[in-house]
Design a protein around this motif. Structure first.
Motif, PDB file in Angstrom:
ATOM      1  N   LEU A 189       7.571 -16.092   2.251  1.00 38.37           N
ATOM      2  CA  LEU A 189       8.388 -15.040   2.778  1.00 38.37           C
ATOM      3  C   LEU A 189       9.638 -15.272   2.740  1.00 38.37           C
ATOM      4  CD1 LEU A 189       8.397 -12.161   4.022  1.00 38.37           C
ATOM      5  CD2 LEU A 189       8.265 -13.292   6.256  1.00 38.37           C
TER       6      LEU A 189
ATOM      7  N   HIS B 250       8.707 -19.540  -4.422  1.00 35.52           N
ATOM      8  CA  HIS B 250       8.099 -18.232  -4.023  1.00 35.52           C
ATOM      9  C   HIS B 250       7.105 -17.904  -5.115  1.00 35.52           C
ATOM     10  CE1 HIS B 250       8.094 -14.082  -4.096  1.00 35.52           C
ATOM     11  NE2 HIS B 250       7.730 -13.795  -3.228  1.00 35.52           N
TER      12      HIS B 250
ATOM     13  N   ARG C 294       3.180 -17.453  -4.049  1.00 30.62           N
ATOM     14  CA  ARG C 294       2.602 -15.964  -3.914  1.00 30.62           C
ATOM     15  C   ARG C 294       1.569 -15.664  -4.675  1.00 30.62           C
ATOM     16  NH1 ARG C 294       5.233 -10.376  -2.760  1.00 30.62           N
ATOM     17  NH2 ARG C 294       3.907  -8.960  -4.132  1.00 30.62           N
TER      18      ARG C 294
ATOM     19  N   ALA D 175       2.011 -11.815   9.245  1.00 30.67           N
ATOM     20  CA  ALA D 175       2.532 -10.640   8.291  1.00 30.67           C
ATOM     21  C   ALA D 175       1.766  -9.345   8.332  1.00 30.67           C
ATOM     22  CB  ALA D 175       2.886 -11.068   6.710  1.00 30.67           C
ATOM     23  N   GLY D 176       0.439  -9.731   8.311  1.00 25.00           N
ATOM     24  CA  GLY D 176      -0.347  -8.491   8.363  1.00 25.00           C
ATOM     25  C   GLY D 176      -1.094  -8.261   9.598  1.00 25.00           C
TER      26      GLY D 176
ATOM     27  N   THR E  77       2.224  -5.915  12.216  1.00 23.66           N
ATOM     28  CA  THR E  77       2.907  -4.789  11.325  1.00 23.66           C
ATOM     29  C   THR E  77       1.815  -3.564  11.035  1.00 23.66           C
ATOM     30  OG1 THR E  77       1.941  -5.958   9.436  1.00 23.66           O
ATOM     31  CG2 THR E  77       4.450  -6.253   9.926  1.00 23.66           C
TER      32      THR E  77
ATOM     33  N   LEU F 213       1.675   0.367  12.575  1.00 21.33           N
ATOM     34  CA  LEU F 213       1.594   1.523  11.664  1.00 21.33           C
ATOM     35  C   LEU F 213       0.453   2.429  12.140  1.00 21.33           C
ATOM     36  CD1 LEU F 213       2.045   3.066   9.096  1.00 21.33           C
ATOM     37  CD2 LEU F 213       0.600   1.516   7.721  1.00 21.33           C
TER      38      LEU F 213
ATOM     39  N   THR G 190      15.395  -6.137   7.021  1.00 22.75           N
ATOM     40  CA  THR G 190      15.220  -7.450   6.478  1.00 22.75           C
ATOM     41  C   THR G 190      16.643  -8.043   6.093  1.00 22.75           C
ATOM     42  OG1 THR G 190      14.063  -8.793   5.087  1.00 22.75           O
ATOM     43  CG2 THR G 190      14.575  -6.914   4.236  1.00 22.75           C
TER      44      THR G 190
ATOM     45  N   ARG H  65      18.993 -10.394   3.301  1.00 17.38           N
ATOM     46  CA  ARG H  65      19.359 -11.183   1.998  1.00 17.38           C
ATOM     47  C   ARG H  65      20.557 -11.816   2.162  1.00 17.38           C
ATOM     48  NH1 ARG H  65      14.646 -10.243   2.121  1.00 17.38           N
ATOM     49  NH2 ARG H  65      13.606  -9.751   0.352  1.00 17.38           N
TER      50      ARG H  65
ATOM     51  N   ALA I 246       9.616   0.829   3.162  1.00 18.63           N
ATOM     52  CA  ALA I 246       9.098   0.098   4.430  1.00 18.63           C
ATOM     53  C   ALA I 246       8.316  -1.138   3.965  1.00 18.63           C
ATOM     54  CB  ALA I 246       7.964   1.081   5.069  1.00 18.63           C
ATOM     55  N   PHE I 247       7.995  -1.296   2.872  1.00 17.20           N
ATOM     56  CA  PHE I 247       7.281  -2.425   2.187  1.00 17.20           C
ATOM     57  C   PHE I 247       8.200  -3.513   1.587  1.00 17.20           C
ATOM     58  CE2 PHE I 247       3.010   0.162   2.374  1.00 17.20           C
ATOM     59  CZ  PHE I 247       2.782  -0.486   3.679  1.00 17.20           C
ATOM     60  N   SER I 248       9.726  -3.301   1.613  1.00 21.95           N
ATOM     61  CA  SER I 248      10.695  -3.892   0.932  1.00 21.95           C
ATOM     62  C   SER I 248      10.507  -3.360  -0.535  1.00 21.95           C
ATOM     63  CB  SER I 248      10.617  -5.188   1.229  1.00 21.95           C
ATOM     64  OG  SER I 248      11.600  -6.056   0.685  1.00 21.95           O
TER      65      SER I 248
ATOM     66  N   HIS J  65       9.821  -9.823  -3.232  1.00 22.74           N
ATOM     67  CA  HIS J  65       9.080 -10.004  -1.764  1.00 22.74           C
ATOM     68  C   HIS J  65       8.506  -8.647  -1.324  1.00 22.74           C
ATOM     69  CE1 HIS J  65      10.665 -14.102  -1.088  1.00 22.74           C
ATOM     70  NE2 HIS J  65      11.767 -13.674  -1.665  1.00 22.74           N
TER      71      HIS J  65
ATOM     72  N   CYS K 292       5.894  -6.315   0.008  1.00 19.69           N
ATOM     73  CA  CYS K 292       4.663  -6.412   0.534  1.00 19.69           C
ATOM     74  C   CYS K 292       3.583  -6.768  -0.054  1.00 19.69           C
ATOM     75  CB  CYS K 292       4.616  -5.618   1.627  1.00 19.69           C
ATOM     76  SG  CYS K 292       3.208  -5.994   2.731  1.00 19.69           S
TER      77      CYS K 292
ATOM     78  N   GLY L   1       0.699  -7.347   1.193  1.00 25.68           N
ATOM     79  CA  GLY L   1      -0.375  -6.662   1.757  1.00 25.68           C
ATOM     80  C   GLY L   1      -0.433  -5.031   1.874  1.00 25.68           C
TER      81      GLY L   1
ATOM     82  N   ALA M 257      -2.784  -2.592   4.048  1.00 27.44           N
ATOM     83  CA  ALA M 257      -2.201  -1.908   5.205  1.00 27.44           C
ATOM     84  C   ALA M 257      -2.314  -0.395   5.163  1.00 27.44           C
ATOM     85  CB  ALA M 257      -0.717  -2.369   5.618  1.00 27.44           C
TER      86      ALA M 257
HETATM   87  C1  HEM Z   1       2.224  -1.576   7.770  1.00 27.96           C
HETATM   88  C2  HEM Z   1       1.877  -2.796   7.469  1.00 27.96           C
HETATM   89  C3  HEM Z   1       2.955  -3.748   6.807  1.00 27.96           C
HETATM   90  C4  HEM Z   1       4.368  -3.472   6.775  1.00 27.96           C
HETATM   91  C5  HEM Z   1       5.371  -2.507   7.118  1.00 27.96           C
HETATM   92  C6  HEM Z   1       4.775  -4.699   5.954  1.00 27.96           C
HETATM   93  C7  HEM Z   1       5.814  -5.039   5.552  1.00 27.96           C
HETATM   94  C8  HEM Z   1       6.527  -5.965   4.749  1.00 27.96           C
HETATM   95  C9  HEM Z   1       7.864  -6.119   4.345  1.00 27.96           C
HETATM   96  C10 HEM Z   1       8.839  -5.433   4.707  1.00 27.96           C
HETATM   97  C11 HEM Z   1       7.880  -7.298   3.695  1.00 27.96           C
HETATM   98  C12 HEM Z   1       9.105  -7.999   2.746  1.00 27.96           C
HETATM   99  C13 HEM Z   1      10.080  -8.451   3.951  1.00 27.96           C
HETATM  100  C14 HEM Z   1      11.219  -8.729   3.148  1.00 27.96           C
HETATM  101  O1  HEM Z   1      11.515  -8.327   1.959  1.00 27.96           O
HETATM  102  O2  HEM Z   1      12.115  -9.738   3.518  1.00 27.96           O
HETATM  103  C15 HEM Z   1       6.671  -7.690   3.643  1.00 27.96           C
HETATM  104  C16 HEM Z   1       6.017  -9.090   2.926  1.00 27.96           C
HETATM  105  C17 HEM Z   1       4.884  -9.583   2.975  1.00 27.96           C
HETATM  106  N1  HEM Z   1       3.701  -9.026   3.609  1.00 27.96           N
HETATM  107 FE1  HEM Z   1       3.498  -7.198   4.482  1.00 27.96          FE
HETATM  108  N2  HEM Z   1       3.605  -5.626   5.903  1.00 27.96           N
HETATM  109  C18 HEM Z   1       2.540  -5.026   6.232  1.00 27.96           C
HETATM  110  C19 HEM Z   1       1.329  -5.483   6.188  1.00 27.96           C
HETATM  111  C20 HEM Z   1       0.855  -6.591   5.516  1.00 27.96           C
HETATM  112  C21 HEM Z   1      -0.415  -7.014   5.371  1.00 27.96           C
HETATM  113  C22 HEM Z   1      -1.799  -6.344   5.798  1.00 27.96           C
HETATM  114  C23 HEM Z   1      -0.579  -8.174   4.729  1.00 27.96           C
HETATM  115  C24 HEM Z   1      -1.516  -9.106   4.250  1.00 27.96           C
HETATM  116  C25 HEM Z   1      -2.530  -9.494   4.957  1.00 27.96           C
HETATM  117  C26 HEM Z   1       0.952  -8.557   4.356  1.00 27.96           C
HETATM  118  C27 HEM Z   1       1.566  -9.584   3.718  1.00 27.96           C
HETATM  119  C28 HEM Z   1       2.909  -9.766   3.486  1.00 27.96           C
HETATM  120  C29 HEM Z   1       3.084 -10.992   2.572  1.00 27.96           C
HETATM  121  C30 HEM Z   1       2.505 -12.107   2.399  1.00 27.96           C
HETATM  122  C31 HEM Z   1       4.551 -10.828   2.540  1.00 27.96           C
HETATM  123  C32 HEM Z   1       5.564 -11.801   1.830  1.00 27.96           C
HETATM  124  C33 HEM Z   1       5.863 -11.380   0.264  1.00 27.96           C
HETATM  125  C34 HEM Z   1       6.631 -12.308  -0.292  1.00 27.96           C
HETATM  126  O3  HEM Z   1       7.643 -12.731   0.269  1.00 27.96           O
HETATM  127  O4  HEM Z   1       6.614 -12.160  -1.641  1.00 27.96           O
HETATM  128  N3  HEM Z   1       1.558  -7.393   5.064  1.00 27.96           N
HETATM  129  N4  HEM Z   1       5.759  -7.096   4.393  1.00 27.96           N
END
Ligand code: HEM
Length: 431
Positions: A109, A116, A120, A259-260, A263, A267, A309, A311, A362-364, A368, A370, A372, A376
């Protein structure tokens, strides 16, 4: 000066500087220096009304522009900020002569390519549409099981008794954590998530170190166990990679937990709040369970669990007409961008039918994005269908206490009354 006294002094000084700047009207200080439970949306609006990119005296930039957030997130000239760069103290530590791995500081992350990309890729297969299909039954089973435990109780805590239990159990099963260890696994997850906002005092730092120490010892055992008897879980797959260091293995596993976890908890909580606040949405959900997906999506836009987030450019660059020196943090207000009127019509209104409901950040965005996101979405939709299918008359029953966090937004305590329980569970939506 001992490191403990130095850490305490840095924390104190840091807070004092931020408070002073907040009083002087600095936008970043107002955001990071005020009570974390306060409604942040007016601050995002004021940032946007001051321009696409706003400079703070605290040595960083902020933006609530959807276009700018998306552009920076996709631009290879910008990278993630190692957590230590933003905090006055290093929250990793040495215990028993071994350095603890803080997931926030070492996982993919907060790493840039090529590390990365390499890390990943190892876990990505579990989160593809095919990987997700394999998890759908687990998610439905876990949701039903925890609702069965709530059963006919007239009141319960929607977060503590339900929302907080589902995601951690799903991740535990994905990672291959045995059932007997799942309660401890949830406890460590909570301690690690609390550190995401940065440690505020020495007590929190000690709790973080303690949690990390226990968690790493547990993971070492799990790894040894999976090496001897591999399963079809993520940890078994990771240990099969001989070139993966222990630190990378620990950080990747911790990242998936952290992360999972909160969050998704938030939600579910935020989506339930939205349904309670909009009777017409509840009526539709009861009538057509498949609309849970759209309700979840609009919740992600209007009240996302991850609010921002950061950068920074690898080299000095120009952004929205301003010169941004190299390694200057740019705070991307994802939750602000999600209400940008340049993209969303009537942006403060909850409307699951809006045609561009999935255009939120919301998931970026970018590399990066998300990993998951699909999981989610699946968990939150299943949770909503389960909750309102079983308790169509669900109501808030007292004061909702917010999480004391600026980064993660949601309820910490959400008392509800079930009304007359209905024993007919809703059929899973088929989409
Ligand atoms: C509502 C639920 C979730 C939200 C809002 C959320 C949000 C985010 C965001 C905003 C990022 C990117 C951060 C950035 O760009 O700096 C991220 C990255 C990530 N999330 Fe989620 N997330 C959620 C659920 C999950 C779940 C369930 C998992 C896995 C079990 C997960 C695994 C990851 C991982 C591994 C990253 C890193 C990705 C990377 O750096 O390539 N997330 N998440």
């Amino acid at each position: 000066m001992s490191s403990t006294v130095r850490t305490a002094a840095l924390l104190f000084l840091g807070r004092a500087v931020v408070r002073t700047q907040a009083l002087l009207g600095d936008p970043a200080a107002r955001l990071f220096g005020t009570t974390p439970t306060r409604d942040p949306y007016p601050t995002y609006e004021s940032v946007r009304s001051s321009g696409a990119l706003v400079k703070s005296r605290m040595g960083l930039y902020l933006t609530a522009s959807h276009e700018l957030c998306d552009a920076v997130l996709r631009d290879p000239a910008y990278g993630v900020v190692p957590a230590g760069d933003l905090s006055p103290i290093d929250s990793s530590g040495y215990v028993d002569g071994r350095r603890l791995v803080n997931p926030v500081e070492e996982s993919f992350l907060v790493r840039n390519p090529p590390d990365h990309t390499r890390l990943r890729r190892l876990v990505a297969p579990w989160f593809t549409p095919r990987g997700l299909r394999a998890q759908a039954a687990t998610v439905e089973r876990v949701v039903a099981e925890y609702l069965d435990e709530v059963g006919d109780r007239p009141t319960f805590d929607l977060v503590g008794d339900f929302a907080a239990r589902v995601p951690v159990r799903v991740i535990a099963e994905l990672l291959g954590v045995p059932g007997a260890d799942q309660a401890a696994f949830a406890r460590w997850g909570k301690a690690l998530v609390n550190a995401l906002d940065g440690v505020r005092d020495l007590r929190e730092l000690r709790a973080l170190h303690e949690g990390l120490r226990e968690f790493e010892a547990f993971l070492d055992d799990l790894v040894a166990h999976r090496r001897a008897r591999p399963g079809d879980d993520i940890v078994s797959a990771l240990v099969a990679h001989d070139d993966l260091t222990r630190e990378d293995l620990v950080a990747t596993t911790e990242l998936l937990l952290v992360a999972g976890f909160e969050t998704t908890v938030n939600l579910i909580g935020n989506a339930a709040l939205a349904v309670l606040a909009h009777p017409e949405v509840r009526a539709r959900l009861l009538d057509d369970p498949a609309c849970a997906e759209a309700v979840v999506e609009e919740t992600l836009r209007l009240d996302p669990p991850v609010q921002y987030t950061v950068r920074m450019p690898f080299e000095a660059t120009h952004l929205a007409g301003a010169r941004v020196p190299r390694r200057t943090p740019v705070v991307l207000l994802l939750a602000g961008a999600n209400r940008d009127p340049a993209v969303f019509t009537d942006p403060h209104r909850f409307d699951p039918d809006r045609p561009d409901v999935r255009a939120h950040l919301a998931f970026s965005s970018g590399i990066h994005y998300c990993l998951g996101a699909g999981l989610a979405r699946m968990e939150a939709a299943a949770a909503l269908r389960g909750l309102f299918g079983r308790y169509p008359n669900l109501r808030a029953a007292g004061r909702i206490r917010r999480r004391p966090s600026r980064l993660i937004r949601g309820a910490a305590h959400f008392p509800v009354t079930t009304g007359a329980p209905q024993r007919r569970p809703m059929a899973p939506a088929t989409t």
